[in-house]
Design a protein around this motif. Structure first.
Motif, PDB file in Angstrom:
ATOM      1  N   TRP A 181      -2.307  10.028   3.040  1.00  0.00           N
ATOM      2  CA  TRP A 181      -2.209   8.543   2.699  1.00  0.00           C
ATOM      3  C   TRP A 181      -2.883   9.458   1.781  1.00  0.00           C
ATOM      4  CZ3 TRP A 181      -2.477   2.574   3.277  1.00  0.00           C
ATOM      5  CH2 TRP A 181      -2.389   1.884   1.742  1.00  0.00           C
ATOM      6  N   PHE A 182      -2.916   9.996  -0.504  1.00  0.00           N
ATOM      7  CA  PHE A 182      -3.264   9.974  -0.560  1.00  0.00           C
ATOM      8  C   PHE A 182      -3.564   8.928  -2.390  1.00  0.00           C
ATOM      9  CE2 PHE A 182      -1.363  13.677   0.861  1.00  0.00           C
ATOM     10  CZ  PHE A 182      -2.691  14.985   1.003  1.00  0.00           C
ATOM     11  N   THR A 183      -4.858   8.322  -1.986  1.00  0.00           N
ATOM     12  CA  THR A 183      -4.883   7.094  -2.604  1.00  0.00           C
ATOM     13  C   THR A 183      -6.412   7.129  -2.960  1.00  0.00           C
ATOM     14  OG1 THR A 183      -4.869   4.597  -2.808  1.00  0.00           O
ATOM     15  CG2 THR A 183      -5.883   5.593  -0.555  1.00  0.00           C
ATOM     16  N   SER A 218       1.921   5.925 -10.109  1.00  0.00           N
ATOM     17  CA  SER A 218       1.717   7.496  -9.964  1.00  0.00           C
ATOM     18  C   SER A 218       0.519   8.609  -9.649  1.00  0.00           C
ATOM     19  CB  SER A 218       2.220   8.002 -11.624  1.00  0.00           C
ATOM     20  OG  SER A 218       2.699   9.137 -11.514  1.00  0.00           O
ATOM     21  N   GLY A 219       0.020   9.084  -9.204  1.00  0.00           N
ATOM     22  CA  GLY A 219      -0.845   9.585  -9.219  1.00  0.00           C
ATOM     23  C   GLY A 219      -1.726   9.879  -7.930  1.00  0.00           C
ATOM     24  N   GLN A 220      -0.765   8.402  -6.209  1.00  0.00           N
ATOM     25  CA  GLN A 220      -1.182   8.499  -5.230  1.00  0.00           C
ATOM     26  C   GLN A 220      -0.164   8.634  -4.957  1.00  0.00           C
ATOM     27  OE1 GLN A 220      -3.767   4.366  -4.885  1.00  0.00           O
ATOM     28  NE2 GLN A 220      -3.168   3.921  -6.890  1.00  0.00           N
ATOM     29  N   GLY A 221       0.258   8.805  -3.493  1.00  0.00           N
ATOM     30  CA  GLY A 221       0.866   8.850  -3.060  1.00  0.00           C
ATOM     31  C   GLY A 221       1.454   9.308  -0.915  1.00  0.00           C
ATOM     32  N   PHE A 222       2.115   9.584  -0.338  1.00  0.00           N
ATOM     33  CA  PHE A 222       2.018   9.776   1.188  1.00  0.00           C
ATOM     34  C   PHE A 222       3.070  10.932   1.096  1.00  0.00           C
ATOM     35  CE2 PHE A 222       2.391   5.160  -0.093  1.00  0.00           C
ATOM     36  CZ  PHE A 222       1.675   5.071   0.458  1.00  0.00           C
ATOM     37  N   ARG A 280      -9.651   8.519  -2.173  1.00  0.00           N
ATOM     38  CA  ARG A 280      -9.479   8.326  -0.645  1.00  0.00           C
ATOM     39  C   ARG A 280      -8.511   8.882   0.126  1.00  0.00           C
ATOM     40  NH1 ARG A 280     -14.179   8.217  -1.922  1.00  0.00           N
ATOM     41  NH2 ARG A 280     -15.546   5.549  -1.521  1.00  0.00           N
ATOM     42  N   TRP A 281      -9.081   9.696   1.026  1.00  0.00           N
ATOM     43  CA  TRP A 281      -7.507  10.292   2.360  1.00  0.00           C
ATOM     44  C   TRP A 281      -7.519   9.440   3.753  1.00  0.00           C
ATOM     45  CZ3 TRP A 281      -7.984  15.872   4.389  1.00  0.00           C
ATOM     46  CH2 TRP A 281      -6.162  15.695   5.024  1.00  0.00           C
ATOM     47  N   LEU A 282      -6.270   8.406   3.826  1.00  0.00           N
ATOM     48  CA  LEU A 282      -6.289   8.223   4.768  1.00  0.00           C
ATOM     49  C   LEU A 282      -5.073   8.831   5.638  1.00  0.00           C
ATOM     50  CD1 LEU A 282      -6.997   5.892   3.005  1.00  0.00           C
ATOM     51  CD2 LEU A 282      -6.637   4.219   4.689  1.00  0.00           C
ATOM     52  N   THR A 283      -4.513   8.565   7.204  1.00  0.00           N
ATOM     53  CA  THR A 283      -3.514   9.509   7.520  1.00  0.00           C
ATOM     54  C   THR A 283      -3.293   8.394   8.531  1.00  0.00           C
ATOM     55  OG1 THR A 283      -5.291  10.572   9.246  1.00  0.00           O
ATOM     56  CG2 THR A 283      -4.493  11.531   7.546  1.00  0.00           C
ATOM     57  N   ALA A 284      -1.810   8.577   9.119  1.00  0.00           N
ATOM     58  CA  ALA A 284      -1.717   7.705  10.457  1.00  0.00           C
ATOM     59  C   ALA A 284      -0.355   8.188  10.925  1.00  0.00           C
ATOM     60  CB  ALA A 284      -0.568   6.344   9.403  1.00  0.00           C
TER      61      ALA A 284
END
Length: 273
Positions: free
Chosen positions: A166-168, A147-151, A188-192
């Motif tokens: 992607w918030f992680t 919890s606290g991370q997600g998409f 960290r913030w990733l995208t896909a």
């Protein structure tokens, strides 16, 4: 090698006996004025059981009046028998097709299954019944154990693409003397983004870095070749699996996904059908 052979052997056995291993039983409750559920999607070899039990066994006072029901196929190919006050009926569907039915007492063939005492059995193969990615999946998703991370997921049906944010966090916590002006230094913030087909999307992972909050300078950068890949696979409108591989770190893993809210479930089911 032995493990691969074992998996192959198990798969071959499974494929040779699809009905024996995959057959399931579906329950339909007959109420005072409806079949619940009135619409079922099943596979060849599955069994549907209708149950009508209008009264509690120990009811002695104020009991509802006796009501008679039955199940009759619209084409009369199957029936539970004459209308009765309490019964159980089951039928195994061996062939694909759409089978309509009704209660002889309270309805007639061909009526709307959402408004009358009518029902529908849609028998499909596993391939036909595979979930279809659709814009009803547009939502926030997460793994409850982290919890606290997600998409955030967005489906673009016109171009057949799925976008994901992607918030992680970083793979290790920063040291205590590392601070951030805003938020957590470990964020960290990733995208896909990538194409989807059926229940699966194949995405390229991107990492954007180098920018400053709400500022054009310095200019942030993103490697257009990406930094790995991600596969999203959805079992239905509420559950999915994300498999990722990040090239620069040499790490990979699998994340079970659930919706954070269920507001779009109804829309998703409608579009998937």
């Amino acid at each position: 090698m032995l493990k691969q052979l074992a998996i192959c052997f198990a798969f071959c056995i499974f494929a040779a006996f699809p009905i024996a291993l995959k057959a399931d039983t579906h329950q339909v409750t007959v109420t005072a004025s409806a079949f619940s559920p009135s619409d079922l999607v099943i596979q060849p070899g599955d069994t549907v059981v209708w149950t009508f039990s209008p009264r509690e066994a120990d009811c002695t006072y104020g009991c509802p009046p006796e009501v008679l029901h039955n199940v009759m196929a619209d084409d009369q190919s199957f029936t539970s028998g004459p209308p009765a006050a309490e019964w159980t009926y089951q039928k195994t569907f061996g062939q694909t097709g759409v089978f309509l039915y009704h209660c002889e007492v309270h309805s007639a063939p061909g009526r709307d299954i959402t408004s009358f005492m009518n029902g529908r059995i849609n028998v499909q193969t596993a391939e036909e019944n595979a979930f279809q990615i659709n814009p009803g999946l547009n939502d926030a998703w997460f793994n409850p154990s982290t919890s606290g991370q997600g998409f955030l997921i967005t489906v673009f049906p016109d171009i057949g693409q799925l976008f994901l944010a992607w918030f992680t966090f970083d793979t290790e916590r920063p040291s205590d003397d590392v601070t951030a002006f805003l938020g957590d230094p470990g964020h960290r913030w990733l995208t896909a983004q990538g194409p989807y087909d059926g229940d699966k999307a194949n995405l390229t992972l991107f990492v954007t870095a180098g920018g400053v909050f709400d500022s054009a300078e310095p200019v942030s950068s993103t490697d257009p070749a990406g930094d790995g890949n991600m596969t999203l696979e959805f079992a239905d409108c509420a559950n999915g699996i994300a498999n990722y591989e990040i090239t620069s770190l040499g790490i990979s893993g699998e994340i079970p996904l659930q919706r954070i809210t269920l507001d779009n479930i109804e829309l998703c089911n409608f579009l998937a059908e």
